[in-house]
Design a protein around this motif. Structure first.
Motif, mmCIF file in Angstrom:
data_model
loop_
_atom_site.group_PDB
_atom_site.id
_atom_site.type_symbol
_atom_site.label_atom_id
_atom_site.label_comp_id
_atom_site.label_asym_id
_atom_site.label_seq_id
_atom_site.Cartn_x
_atom_site.Cartn_y
_atom_site.Cartn_z
ATOM 1 N N LEU A 37 19.975 32.793 49.621
ATOM 2 C CA LEU A 37 19.732 32.551 51.039
ATOM 3 C C LEU A 37 19.808 31.057 51.287
ATOM 4 O O LEU A 37 19.119 30.269 50.637
ATOM 5 C CB LEU A 37 18.353 33.078 51.459
ATOM 6 N N LEU A 38 20.655 30.661 52.249
ATOM 7 C CA LEU A 38 20.850 29.252 52.558
ATOM 8 C C LEU A 38 20.468 28.987 54.004
ATOM 9 O O LEU A 38 20.915 29.685 54.915
ATOM 10 C CB LEU A 38 22.312 28.851 52.324
ATOM 11 N N LYS A 39 19.617 27.983 54.206
ATOM 12 C CA LYS A 39 19.239 27.550 55.548
ATOM 13 C C LYS A 39 19.459 26.048 55.653
ATOM 14 O O LYS A 39 19.058 25.295 54.772
ATOM 15 C CB LYS A 39 17.770 27.870 55.846
ATOM 16 N N SER A 40 20.078 25.626 56.742
ATOM 17 C CA SER A 40 20.276 24.198 56.992
ATOM 18 C C SER A 40 19.800 23.871 58.395
ATOM 19 O O SER A 40 19.952 24.675 59.324
ATOM 20 C CB SER A 40 21.757 23.816 56.843
ATOM 21 N N GLU A 41 19.235 22.678 58.542
ATOM 22 C CA GLU A 41 18.698 22.260 59.828
ATOM 23 C C GLU A 41 18.955 20.771 60.022
ATOM 24 O O GLU A 41 18.644 19.948 59.161
ATOM 25 C CB GLU A 41 17.197 22.541 59.893
ATOM 26 N N LYS B 214 22.587 31.559 56.277
ATOM 27 C CA LYS B 214 23.595 32.415 55.677
ATOM 28 C C LYS B 214 22.990 33.162 54.496
ATOM 29 O O LYS B 214 22.396 32.555 53.603
ATOM 30 C CB LYS B 214 24.788 31.578 55.200
ATOM 31 N N GLN B 215 23.129 34.482 54.499
ATOM 32 C CA GLN B 215 22.616 35.315 53.418
ATOM 33 C C GLN B 215 23.774 35.753 52.528
ATOM 34 O O GLN B 215 24.716 36.405 52.979
ATOM 35 C CB GLN B 215 21.894 36.537 53.980
ATOM 36 N N ASN C 124 17.690 21.228 53.873
ATOM 37 C CA ASN C 124 18.389 22.375 53.306
ATOM 38 C C ASN C 124 17.415 23.203 52.481
ATOM 39 O O ASN C 124 16.737 22.664 51.592
ATOM 40 C CB ASN C 124 19.546 21.917 52.401
ATOM 41 N N ASP C 125 17.323 24.494 52.790
ATOM 42 C CA ASP C 125 16.517 25.432 52.009
ATOM 43 C C ASP C 125 17.451 26.341 51.229
ATOM 44 O O ASP C 125 18.339 26.984 51.811
ATOM 45 C CB ASP C 125 15.633 26.287 52.915
#
Length: 218
Positions: free
Chosen positions: A26-30, A20-21, A71-72
């Motif tokens: 900027l959020l990244k989850s995996e 999600k930007q 989580n980034d």
């Protein structure tokens, strides 16, 4: 060990990714799940505790499964990565003894990167906590006893400088900042007896440097 057999293995992975930007964020989850099975696993095992002599041996079937959650978070020039993992390891003695089939351990990870734009330099700090790992073994009388590999932490730090229009990257840093060389290994054979010792983990704190050159035309 000339009697070693070759390993064979299977690995399965399943992952879910979210990105999600926002305006400046900027959020990244995996979230990933994995399952590994290895036959005739080759591992380093102690063959003489008094002299701390080790040899490579086949240790039958080895299985692990678990999940990883990462989580980034990136805000302007700062990037933060936070991770958690829970890993299950197969207890071979559960085939013949009344024991739990898997032993579970947790791990936590954190990575921070900050970019100094004017200096074209990235500063990086990495930390990992490995939780206590339980297991089981047999003594000389074929009696089951509990084992534990105690928790420990690892940390690295580095700085990367970009040169010559980003064609050259020079990195200097320190590995194993906490100077971990051995970790505690404990055993409990009964309610009234126990043992402890150390097992080698890493070579200790050391400095490193690397130089990467990109020869591709731009």
């Amino acid at each position: 060990n000339t009697n070693l057999k070759a390993e064979t293995s299977n690995n399965y992975n399943l992952g879910f990714h979210y990105k999600k930007q926002y305006t400046k964020l900027l959020l990244k989850s995996e979230l990933t799940w994995f399952y590994n099975t290895i036959n005739d696993l080759i591992s380093l095992a102690i063959i003489d505790a008094s002299t701390q002599t080790y040899s490579y041996v086949n240790i039958d079937t080895y299985r692990t499964f678990g999940l990883n959650f990462n989580n980034d978070i990136q805000y302007k020039l700062l990037k933060l990565t936070l991770g958690y993992g829970r890993i299950a390891r197969y207890n071979q003695l559960s085939k013949t003894q009344d024991l739990t089939e898997y032993s579970y351990a947790n791990e936590y990870r954190a990575n921070v990167t900050y970019t100094i734009k004017k200096a074209k330099t990235d500063l990086n700090l990495f930390y990992k906590y490995n939780g206590r790992l339980p297991g089981f073994a047999l003594d000389a009388n074929n009696q089951v006893y509990q084992t534990f590999v105690e928790a420990y932490s690892m940390m690295d730090a580095s700085a990367t400088k970009s040169l010559s229009k980003n064609r050259v990257k020079l990195t200097v840093g320190v590995k194993n900042l906490l100077n971990v060389t051995n970790i505690s290994f404990n055993t409990t054979s009964s309610a009234h007896s126990a043992g402890s010792g150390n097992m080698p983990m890493a070579m200790g704190r050391f400095l490193f440097t690397s130089l990467r050159i990109n020869l591709e035309k731009q």
